[in-house]
Design a protein around this motif. Structure first.
Motif, mmCIF file in Angstrom:
data_model
loop_
_atom_site.group_PDB
_atom_site.id
_atom_site.type_symbol
_atom_site.label_atom_id
_atom_site.label_comp_id
_atom_site.label_asym_id
_atom_site.label_seq_id
_atom_site.Cartn_x
_atom_site.Cartn_y
_atom_site.Cartn_z
ATOM 1 N N GLY A 125 0.804 -1.212 0.000
ATOM 2 C CA GLY A 125 0.000 0.000 0.000
ATOM 3 C C GLY A 125 0.836 1.260 0.000
ATOM 4 O O GLY A 125 0.526 2.235 -0.703
ATOM 5 N N ALA B 171 -3.406 -3.312 2.403
ATOM 6 C CA ALA B 171 -2.845 -2.290 1.513
ATOM 7 C C ALA B 171 -3.530 -0.951 1.726
ATOM 8 O O ALA B 171 -2.879 0.107 1.699
ATOM 9 C CB ALA B 171 -2.970 -2.729 0.058
ATOM 10 N N VAL B 172 -4.837 -0.967 1.950
ATOM 11 C CA VAL B 172 -5.567 0.274 2.246
ATOM 12 C C VAL B 172 -4.972 0.946 3.478
ATOM 13 O O VAL B 172 -4.766 2.169 3.506
ATOM 14 C CB VAL B 172 -7.074 -0.015 2.420
ATOM 15 C CG1 VAL B 172 -7.784 1.148 3.106
ATOM 16 C CG2 VAL B 172 -7.716 -0.286 1.067
ATOM 17 N N ILE C 247 -1.727 2.559 2.425
ATOM 18 C CA ILE C 247 -1.960 3.786 1.659
ATOM 19 C C ILE C 247 -2.308 4.930 2.601
ATOM 20 O O ILE C 247 -1.805 6.053 2.465
ATOM 21 C CB ILE C 247 -3.079 3.564 0.628
ATOM 22 C CG1 ILE C 247 -2.661 2.528 -0.418
ATOM 23 C CG2 ILE C 247 -3.450 4.879 -0.060
ATOM 24 C CD1 ILE C 247 -3.821 2.006 -1.259
ATOM 25 N N SER D 97 -8.611 4.836 7.017
ATOM 26 C CA SER D 97 -8.969 3.781 6.067
ATOM 27 C C SER D 97 -10.484 3.632 6.043
ATOM 28 O O SER D 97 -11.124 3.597 7.098
ATOM 29 C CB SER D 97 -8.344 2.449 6.487
ATOM 30 O OG SER D 97 -6.941 2.518 6.512
#
Length: 665
Positions: free
Chosen positions: A130, A418-419, A422, A456
């Motif tokens: 991410g 991955a979120v 990020i 998120s």
């Protein structure tokens, strides 16, 4: 046995090794094996090969480092302390103790320089994917010729345990597919796991697997060979099309009497072995936390280097700002996770003219926000057409890195991890989506997101037994309760399109992790002329239908607000006055002052709650009086959704019957 190293690099590495040993030994708890093996890697990265600034651990264009095998936390804490981050020697001595900045596993927002919370194996690696995704997208959006204001790498270390965990398989496959050329991971290939030799449980060809995923795979055959490690990093950086795995053959617990065995993995060495290890490296055997001045001075060069790195970037950004003022302003705003002025005015209001599934309402809201919230970035786990989480006017990230639509594939766990990565990177508000029942596959990542408190967003659709024909395997029952039980994780189960719009607004305002549970089936729409859904959702619960002197309070969430409202009509026909409450967010409602909550729920007045999920937990809202909970303590069934709802009691008639029983009428 060697004398104390005279080479400054070796002395600096051995200083980190012994610091880690002393840190674990003082705590009588921890993992000394990996720090003894991997100190050469982190020394080279933080001293020579990474772009970072100990004076500002949040500088946006820093290289990121993630210790996915977070049990080796003494390694990262020692590296950060020696490099000059805001960690003191006393913090090292407080390892794993109450109130310490050096907890047992690295924690985001807790220890300066720690990029993400790691420990549950595989998740640090997946979050790194991410981080690299965020870098690639932001670089494509903001960089201009001569102005690469986003240009950094994501580095990490993982062990055998990370590579065994399924989430690492999902994440590695995704990273290869997306061509994340600035993701570089070291694999601590030491042939030992906690139980014993890896040949007992893990004999696959890891390197062939990564090659099959589309990674560049490099090998370093001696974990103490600094030149080989440095050469591998340079080769990794040269390949901008593929992520790189650097396999390093190490000896776990190198230099200790327990080297090469599982006995050095997860417990302090003990006094005798600690002394022997210090003797091996030529350090004073009777002195703890000994820091050779030359080694410390060498490590601390990172402070001045880091300041220079950031100063150079600041100069570049100032020129960029003069040339591209609008882009620069947007970059600065999103780095602070702030929204544009008046962004919320783009959120639509839905008329009552036709029913709308809340998943469809979510799609309308997302696309209304596409231009006013350009930092929204994400997608679904191969369910975009069903969860309706796609920007109609944006490219696909895999084909065009400026695109905001991510096809995560059927990789729910890796998607949600991955979120989180990020979000931790900064500059974006990411989301991931799938069917609500598959939040089970995501749960460990949701927990880590809640622990980190990152922004998120998780969009779950097909939120109840109304899924219907797909049957029990696809009908969530316990999922609302499970996710509501997560601390610091906000729940939204909107009852209609306008509550959905309000949920999106509140989720973007709260800057914290949250999820939405959205309906597959069409639902009526609350009248925006008479009901302020934003005001209600922003408090978690509110009255949607009131009467003078209510004899009973009916509480519903999501689609079940509608049988609650219809049940109140039936009661009115029998002369029974019923208040109806919508409770779209337990978390937010529970945050409100007691006076507000009591004004909504009316302590002492009997209550009926209705929700197509587990009954456990609902009893706390039956405050100060009798109550009945209409819910599910069984699995669903395969039939048309309306039939399943009716057969399992989610009807106005059942609501009215429970109310009459409570009132003795």
């Amino acid at each position: 046995m060697p004398a104390i190293a005279t080479d400054i690099d070796q002395l600096s590495i051995d200083t980190l090794r012994i610091l880690a040993v002393d840190t674990v030994e003082k705590a009588k708890s921890g993992h000394p094996g990996a720090p003894l093996a991997c100190s050469p890697i982190t020394y080279l990265l933080f001293h020579k090969l990474m772009k970072h600034n100990p004076g500002n651990s949040k500088w946006s264009d820093r290289d990121r480092f993630v210790l996915s095998n977070g049990h080796a936390s003494a390694l990262i804490y020692g590296t950060l302390f020696l490099s000059g981050y805001k960690i003191t020697l006393d913090d090292m001595k407080g390892f794993r103790q109450w109130g310490s900045k050096t907890p047992g596993h690295p924690e985001y927002h807790h220890t300066d320089g720690v990029e993400v919370t790691t420990g549950p194996l595989g998740q640090g690696f997946a979050m790194s994917v991410g981080l690299a995704m965020a870098e690639k997208h932001l670089a494509a959006v903001y960089n201009k010729p001569g102005f690469e204001i986003v240009n950094h790498h994501t580095f990490g270390i993982m062990g055998d345990g990370d590579n065994m965990e399924g989430v690492s398989h999902e994440a590695a496959s995704l990273a290869g597919t997306l061509g994340l050329g600035k993701l570089i991971f070291f694999y601590d290939d030491n042939l030992i796991s906690l139980d014993g030799p890896t040949e007992w449980s893990f004999t696959e060809n890891v390197y062939a697997r990564y090659e099959a995923y589309g990674w560049q795979v490099l090998r370093v055959h001696d974990g103490n060979d600094l030149a080989a490690i440095e050469a591998a990093v340079k080769e990794a950086k040269a390949d901008t099309k593929r992520p790189t795995l650097i396999g390093v053959r190490t000896v776990i617990g190198y230099g200790s009497p327990k080297a090469g065995t599982n006995k050095v993995h997860g417990e302090a060495l003990g006094a005798e072995a600690t002394a022997a290890t210090k003797k091996f490296f030529g350090f004073p055997e009777d002195q703890s936390f000994y820091l050779p001045e030359d080694a410390l001075a060498n490590w601390r060069q990172a402070v001045d280097k880091g300041a220079e790195y950031e100063a150079e970037w600041n100069k570049l950004f100032a020129a960029y700002k003069a040339e591209y003022p609008e882009l620069a302003a947007e970059f600065e705003r999103t780095q602070k996770n702030e929204r544009k002025a008046d962004w919320e005015k783009a959120i639509p209001s839905f008329p009552t003219t036709k029913p709308v599934a809340t998943r469809n309402a979510g799609q309308v809201v997302m696309n209304a926000l596409e231009k006013t919230v350009p930092e929204l970035f994400g997608g679904a786990a191969d369910l975009t057409a069903s969860t309706k989480t796609i920007f109609k006017d944006s490219p696909h990230f895999a084909a065009d890195p400026t695109g905001r639509n991510v096809f995560f594939g059927v990789r729910e766990f890796a998607m949600c991890a991955a979120v989180n990565g990020i979000a931790a990177h900064g500059g974006l508000v990411p989301f991931g989506s799938t069917f609500f029942v598959f939040s089970d596959y995501c749960k460990p990542a949701l927990r880590i997101g809640a622990i980190m408190g990152v922004h998120s967003l998780f969009i779950y659709t097909h939120d109840s037994i109304a899924v219907g024909e797909d049957g029990p395997t696809h009908e969530p029952i316990e999922h609302l309760l499970a996710l509501r039980a997560l601390p610091f994780f906000t729940d939204f189960r909107p009852a209609d399109a306008n509550e959905t719009a309000a949920a999106w607004r509140v989720a973007l305002e709260r800057n914290s992790p949250s999820f939405m549970a959205l309906s597959r089936q069409d639902l009526p729409v609350l009248d925006p002329a008479t009901i302020d859904t934003y005001a209600g959702v922003s408090k978690g619960g509110y009255v949607v239908k009131d009467v003078p002197n209510p004899e009973i309070v009916i509480i519903g969430t999501g689609a079940e607000l509608w049988p609650a409202l219809d049940g109140a009509k039936l009661l009115a026909e029998s002369g029974i006055a019923a208040r109806v409450v919508s409770l779209p967010s337990w978390k937010i409602f529970d945050e409100q002052p007691a006076e507000y909550r009591d004004s909504i729920l009316l302590p002492g007045v009997p209550k009926v709650t209705i929700e197509a999920g587990a009954t456990l937990g609902w009893w706390k809202y039956l405050v100060g009086g009798k109550g009945a909970v209409i819910g599910l303590d069984r699995f669903g069934a395969s039939a048309p959704g309306g039939t399943v709802l009716k057969e399992l009691g989610f009807t106005a008639d059942n609501v009215a019957a429970h109310a009459k029983t409570l009132l003795g009428k």
